[in-house]
Design an enzyme around this catalytic site. Structure first.
Site, PDB file in Angstrom:
ATOM      1  N   CYS A  43      50.720 -48.273 -45.048  1.00 15.96           N
ATOM      2  CA  CYS A  43      51.636 -47.674 -44.086  1.00 15.96           C
ATOM      3  C   CYS A  43      52.078 -48.735 -43.079  1.00 15.96           C
ATOM      4  CB  CYS A  43      50.916 -46.528 -43.376  1.00 15.96           C
ATOM      5  SG  CYS A  43      51.699 -45.988 -41.859  1.00 15.96           S
ATOM      6  N   GLU A  44      53.377 -48.881 -42.898  1.00 17.11           N
ATOM      7  CA  GLU A  44      53.863 -49.916 -41.988  1.00 17.11           C
ATOM      8  C   GLU A  44      53.663 -49.555 -40.519  1.00 17.11           C
ATOM      9  OE1 GLU A  44      58.620 -49.010 -41.469  1.00 17.11           O
ATOM     10  OE2 GLU A  44      57.995 -50.160 -43.207  1.00 17.11           O
ATOM     11  N   HIS A  45      53.361 -48.305 -40.231  1.00 17.09           N
ATOM     12  CA  HIS A  45      53.174 -47.894 -38.834  1.00 17.09           C
ATOM     13  C   HIS A  45      51.792 -48.246 -38.301  1.00 17.09           C
ATOM     14  CE1 HIS A  45      56.424 -44.696 -39.820  1.00 17.09           C
ATOM     15  NE2 HIS A  45      56.967 -45.828 -39.424  1.00 17.09           N
ATOM     16  N   HIS A  46      50.759 -48.107 -39.147  1.00 15.34           N
ATOM     17  CA  HIS A  46      49.387 -48.362 -38.692  1.00 15.34           C
ATOM     18  C   HIS A  46      48.665 -49.394 -39.548  1.00 15.34           C
ATOM     19  CE1 HIS A  46      50.395 -44.186 -37.422  1.00 15.34           C
ATOM     20  NE2 HIS A  46      49.916 -44.632 -36.282  1.00 15.34           N
ATOM     21  N   GLN A  98      56.323 -43.670 -47.203  1.00 15.82           N
ATOM     22  CA  GLN A  98      56.410 -43.005 -48.504  1.00 15.82           C
ATOM     23  C   GLN A  98      57.847 -42.660 -48.871  1.00 15.82           C
ATOM     24  OE1 GLN A  98      53.552 -39.867 -49.127  1.00 15.82           O
ATOM     25  NE2 GLN A  98      54.804 -38.896 -50.702  1.00 15.82           N
ATOM     26  N   HIS A 144      47.434 -40.036 -46.872  1.00 10.89           N
ATOM     27  CA  HIS A 144      47.637 -41.110 -45.908  1.00 10.89           C
ATOM     28  C   HIS A 144      46.408 -41.245 -45.011  1.00 10.89           C
ATOM     29  CE1 HIS A 144      52.107 -41.661 -46.445  1.00 10.89           C
ATOM     30  NE2 HIS A 144      51.870 -40.567 -47.152  1.00 10.89           N
ATOM     31  N   CYS A 178      46.202 -42.843 -42.350  1.00  9.00           N
ATOM     32  CA  CYS A 178      46.554 -42.734 -40.932  1.00  9.00           C
ATOM     33  C   CYS A 178      46.499 -41.277 -40.466  1.00  9.00           C
ATOM     34  CB  CYS A 178      47.929 -43.339 -40.659  1.00  9.00           C
ATOM     35  SG  CYS A 178      49.275 -42.604 -41.593  1.00  9.00           S
TER      36      CYS A 178
END
Length: 197
Positions: free
Chosen positions: A84-87, A125, A153, A155
């Site tokens: 995941c690019e956010h976390h 995703q 996920h 996250c």
């Protein structure tokens, strides 16, 4: 790239950054258990992001064959792992891909390789699903493509709402899959409503 023996440029610099991260987290990177951790993490991150150096379209065209078959081709239950690019935490699950050829087919394993290449990048995703569909659509120029991705996920499981059993499903489609009847046929085949092998 062989992920066990070959690594990209910047590996030492990446490891140095992870050493600083350990310090910022309050750890001692010189203690026995952590001395090799920065390099291990740097190598792991290069493996987990190896998709940046791979060309999914070339994978498909390297095994492109003229064929008159014009019914649905489905490769389902393709396991994948992504970040995941956010976390920068993992998400993982299965991708299901269908296309209807328009004069050309590709090797079945190449569909799974396309999923592998796009999943080995920092992702969300929704984008992953669309990139797989778009790559197959633009490269094979089929009558249509449909991709469904189901994932868990970390996250969501390890932090934030901490919902361990939630599954996210995304889809993307083009061409003849714009018709509801064709999408329903694909979904019924995914559910196993056709005769099992």
């Amino acid at each position: 790239m062989n992920p066990e023996t070959e690594f990209r440029e910047g590996l030492d610099e990446l490891a140095a950054h992870y050493k600083e991260i350990l310090k910022l987290l309050g750890e001692d990177p010189e203690r026995e258990g952590l001395q090799k951790t920065p390099m291990r993490v740097a190598k792991a991150m290069q493996v987990l992001t190896r998709g940046y150096t791979q060309d999914a379209r070339k994978v498909l065209t390297d095994a492109l064959f003229a064929e008159k078959y014009d019914q649905m081709v489905i490769v389902k239950d393709i396991d994948f792992f992504s970040m995941c690019e956010h976390h920068m935490l993992p998400f993982y699950g299965k991708a299901h891909v269908a296309y209807i050829p328009n004069g050309h087919i590709t090797g079945l394993s190449k569909i799974a390789r396309v999923v592998d290449i796009f999943s080995h990048r920092l992702q969300v995703q929704e984008r992953l699903t669309h990139q797989i569909m778009e790559c197959i659509n633009e490269t094979l120029k089929p009558q249509g493509v449909m991709v469904v991705v189901e994932a868990k996920h970390m996250c969501m499981q390890m932090r934030g709402v901490e919902k361990q059993n939630s599954i996210t499903t995304t889809s993307a489609y083009s061409g003849v899959f714009e018709a509801m009847k064709v999408r329903e046929e694909f979904m019924s085949l995914l559910r196993g409503e056709s005769k099992r092998i």
